[in-house]
Design a protein around this motif. Structure first.
Motif, PDB file in Angstrom:
ATOM      1  N   ARG A  87     131.171  23.453 -94.623  1.00  0.00           N
ATOM      2  CA  ARG A  87     129.890  23.067 -93.836  1.00  0.00           C
ATOM      3  C   ARG A  87     129.202  22.094 -94.813  1.00  0.00           C
ATOM      4  N   VAL A  88     128.253  21.232 -94.062  1.00  0.00           N
ATOM      5  CA  VAL A  88     127.149  20.435 -94.506  1.00  0.00           C
ATOM      6  C   VAL A  88     126.026  21.206 -94.133  1.00  0.00           C
ATOM      7  N   ILE A  89     125.082  21.495 -94.925  1.00  0.00           N
ATOM      8  CA  ILE A  89     123.794  22.265 -94.494  1.00  0.00           C
ATOM      9  C   ILE A  89     122.592  21.604 -95.234  1.00  0.00           C
ATOM     10  N   ARG A  90     121.429  21.921 -94.279  1.00  0.00           N
ATOM     11  CA  ARG A  90     120.113  21.311 -94.884  1.00  0.00           C
ATOM     12  C   ARG A  90     119.332  22.468 -95.373  1.00  0.00           C
ATOM     13  N   PRO A  91     119.330  22.604 -96.657  1.00  0.00           N
ATOM     14  CA  PRO A  91     118.357  23.923 -97.038  1.00  0.00           C
ATOM     15  C   PRO A  91     116.938  23.618 -96.991  1.00  0.00           C
ATOM     16  N   PHE A  92     116.139  24.693 -96.743  1.00  0.00           N
ATOM     17  CA  PHE A  92     114.782  24.531 -96.939  1.00  0.00           C
ATOM     18  C   PHE A  92     114.147  25.663 -97.419  1.00  0.00           C
ATOM     19  N   MET A  93     114.913  26.697 -97.593  1.00  0.00           N
ATOM     20  CA  MET A  93     114.124  27.954 -98.198  1.00  0.00           C
ATOM     21  C   MET A  93     115.068  28.985 -98.969  1.00  0.00           C
ATOM     22  N   ILE A  94     114.926  29.574 -99.983  1.00  0.00           N
ATOM     23  CA  ILE A  94     115.658  30.346-100.670  1.00  0.00           C
ATOM     24  C   ILE A  94     115.004  31.724-100.479  1.00  0.00           C
ATOM     25  N   GLY A  95     115.700  32.653-100.082  1.00  0.00           N
ATOM     26  CA  GLY A  95     115.056  34.041 -99.857  1.00  0.00           C
ATOM     27  C   GLY A  95     115.596  34.902-101.040  1.00  0.00           C
ATOM     28  N   TYR A  96     114.457  35.659-101.671  1.00  0.00           N
ATOM     29  CA  TYR A  96     114.966  36.481-102.501  1.00  0.00           C
ATOM     30  C   TYR A  96     114.597  38.133-102.112  1.00  0.00           C
ATOM     31  N   VAL A  97     115.859  38.501-101.629  1.00  0.00           N
ATOM     32  CA  VAL A  97     115.756  40.041-100.959  1.00  0.00           C
ATOM     33  C   VAL A  97     116.098  40.991-102.011  1.00  0.00           C
ATOM     34  N   ALA A  98     116.313  42.306-101.586  1.00  0.00           N
ATOM     35  CA  ALA A  98     116.309  43.297-102.274  1.00  0.00           C
ATOM     36  C   ALA A  98     117.896  43.336-103.326  1.00  0.00           C
ATOM     37  N   THR A  99     118.831  43.022-102.635  1.00  0.00           N
ATOM     38  CA  THR A  99     120.260  43.020-103.269  1.00  0.00           C
ATOM     39  C   THR A  99     121.058  41.752-103.298  1.00  0.00           C
ATOM     40  N   VAL A 100     120.399  40.499-102.598  1.00  0.00           N
ATOM     41  CA  VAL A 100     121.166  39.511-102.769  1.00  0.00           C
ATOM     42  C   VAL A 100     120.156  38.385-102.433  1.00  0.00           C
ATOM     43  N   ARG A 101     120.553  37.099-102.861  1.00  0.00           N
ATOM     44  CA  ARG A 101     119.748  35.796-102.405  1.00  0.00           C
ATOM     45  C   ARG A 101     120.356  35.265-101.107  1.00  0.00           C
ATOM     46  N   ILE A 102     119.520  34.593-100.416  1.00  0.00           N
ATOM     47  CA  ILE A 102     120.065  34.109 -99.279  1.00  0.00           C
ATOM     48  C   ILE A 102     119.504  32.604 -99.149  1.00  0.00           C
ATOM     49  N   ILE A 103     120.247  31.604 -98.402  1.00  0.00           N
ATOM     50  CA  ILE A 103     119.500  30.293 -98.305  1.00  0.00           C
ATOM     51  C   ILE A 103     119.483  30.161 -96.639  1.00  0.00           C
ATOM     52  N   MET A 104     118.347  29.603 -96.359  1.00  0.00           N
ATOM     53  CA  MET A 104     117.994  29.402 -94.857  1.00  0.00           C
ATOM     54  C   MET A 104     117.884  27.828 -94.627  1.00  0.00           C
ATOM     55  N   ALA A 105     118.957  27.580 -93.606  1.00  0.00           N
ATOM     56  CA  ALA A 105     119.247  25.987 -93.449  1.00  0.00           C
ATOM     57  C   ALA A 105     119.434  25.700 -92.004  1.00  0.00           C
ATOM     58  N   TRP A 106     119.397  24.436 -91.842  1.00  0.00           N
ATOM     59  CA  TRP A 106     120.024  24.032 -90.721  1.00  0.00           C
ATOM     60  C   TRP A 106     121.584  23.590 -90.853  1.00  0.00           C
ATOM     61  N   CYS A 107     122.420  24.161 -90.255  1.00  0.00           N
ATOM     62  CA  CYS A 107     123.874  23.817 -90.240  1.00  0.00           C
ATOM     63  C   CYS A 107     124.311  22.871 -89.308  1.00  0.00           C
ATOM     64  N   GLU A 108     124.787  21.850 -89.907  1.00  0.00           N
ATOM     65  CA  GLU A 108     125.291  20.553 -89.162  1.00  0.00           C
ATOM     66  C   GLU A 108     126.510  20.936 -88.347  1.00  0.00           C
ATOM     67  N   LEU A 109     127.365  21.991 -88.780  1.00  0.00           N
ATOM     68  CA  LEU A 109     128.564  22.273 -88.140  1.00  0.00           C
ATOM     69  C   LEU A 109     128.108  23.073 -86.952  1.00  0.00           C
ATOM     70  N   ARG A 110     127.006  24.044 -86.835  1.00  0.00           N
ATOM     71  CA  ARG A 110     126.798  24.861 -85.771  1.00  0.00           C
ATOM     72  C   ARG A 110     125.531  24.266 -85.077  1.00  0.00           C
ATOM     73  N   GLN A 111     124.979  23.177 -85.510  1.00  0.00           N
ATOM     74  CA  GLN A 111     123.637  22.445 -84.866  1.00  0.00           C
ATOM     75  C   GLN A 111     122.793  23.605 -84.803  1.00  0.00           C
ATOM     76  N   ASP A 112     122.266  24.455 -85.564  1.00  0.00           N
ATOM     77  CA  ASP A 112     121.520  25.542 -85.466  1.00  0.00           C
ATOM     78  C   ASP A 112     120.975  26.094 -86.670  1.00  0.00           C
ATOM     79  N   PHE A 113     120.004  26.982 -86.740  1.00  0.00           N
ATOM     80  CA  PHE A 113     119.657  27.468 -88.136  1.00  0.00           C
ATOM     81  C   PHE A 113     120.719  28.640 -88.447  1.00  0.00           C
ATOM     82  N   ARG A 114     121.085  28.822 -89.753  1.00  0.00           N
ATOM     83  CA  ARG A 114     121.716  29.682 -90.059  1.00  0.00           C
ATOM     84  C   ARG A 114     121.295  30.241 -91.527  1.00  0.00           C
TER      85      ARG A 114
END
Length: 235
Positions: free
Chosen positions: A165-192
């Protein structure tokens, strides 16, 4: 530039000057308009900052003026200490180093009786186990979020399905056990949301995405609020 930052910078410009400084010069240095400078000067004078002068001639800051020292309450110092501890325990190496720096700066400016709240705090957060970031440079990833640049990734979801995929990242989440990337996914045309430990490949693209990252964050937050709104049943 935020207004508070701009007011501070105006004081700094006047403090450095050896002669009256015109609104034109201040506006050019701060990359703003003369009208904004006039409003800011009026606001500073209203707050009893000793600025003398007038439009068209220039402004002078009286000698001996300085900003008041940063004063923090006990609760505020403990909030800083707790927040910094959490960052050290949960964030990436660069942010953890920055958190140590923040604590050192706060310890240097608080009164002596408040320093134990930094050196030996009564609040704390337990350490967590090491995270698997999938060999991602999280500090660089944060930079890409700030600058609004795209990522090309390989990803494996919870079912084991792989995708590119190609994504548009805009935020990093630092949660209890894992880190996550909030992004707009160009494949799904939605937030993922993507877990860093499920990334199989990451390519930092130089290409900027068309929408500002702050706009994407606001849209995502609005979407999350809408999805979690409970609609009462019809009467």
């Amino acid at each position: 530039m935020r207004r508070a930052d701009r007011l501070f910078e105006i004081i700094q410009v006047l403090r450095r000057a050896s002669r009256p400084v015109t609104a034109d010069r201040i506006a050019a240095e701060l990359e703003t308009s003369k009208r904004t400078v006039y409003r800011d000067i009026d606001a500073l004078v209203a707050q009893r900052v000793p600025i003398r002068g007038e439009a068209g001639i220039g402004y002078v800051l009286d000698r001996g003026f300085d900003l008041p020292p940063l004063m923090l309450t006990v609760d505020e110092v403990e909030a800083v200490a707790l927040g910094a501890q959490w960052v050290v325990a949960n964030a990436d190496v660069a942010l953890a180093r920055a958190a140590h720096g923040v604590l050192a700066k706060v310890a240097a400016i608080v009164p002596e009786d408040l320093r134990p709240l930094i050196d030996d705090p009564a609040v704390g957060t337990p350490p967590v186990r090491d995270r698997d970031d999938g060999h991602v440079d999280v500090a660089r990833l944060r930079k890409w979020c700030r600058e609004g640049r795209k990522l090309a990734i390989g990803y494996v979801d919870e079912t084991g399905a792989a995708s590119a995929r190609v994504i548009r990242p805009f935020m990093i989440g630092y949660v209890a056990t894992v880190r996550i990337i909030m992004a707009w996914c160009e494949l799904r045309q939605d937030f993922r949301i993507f877990r860093t430990d499920r990334l199989t490949a990451v390519e930092f693209l130089d290409q900027r995405y068309p929408e500002r990252s702050v706009a994407l964050r606001r849209r995502w937050l609005a979407t999350m609020r809408d999805r979690h709104t409970v609609v009462p049943p019809a009467g």
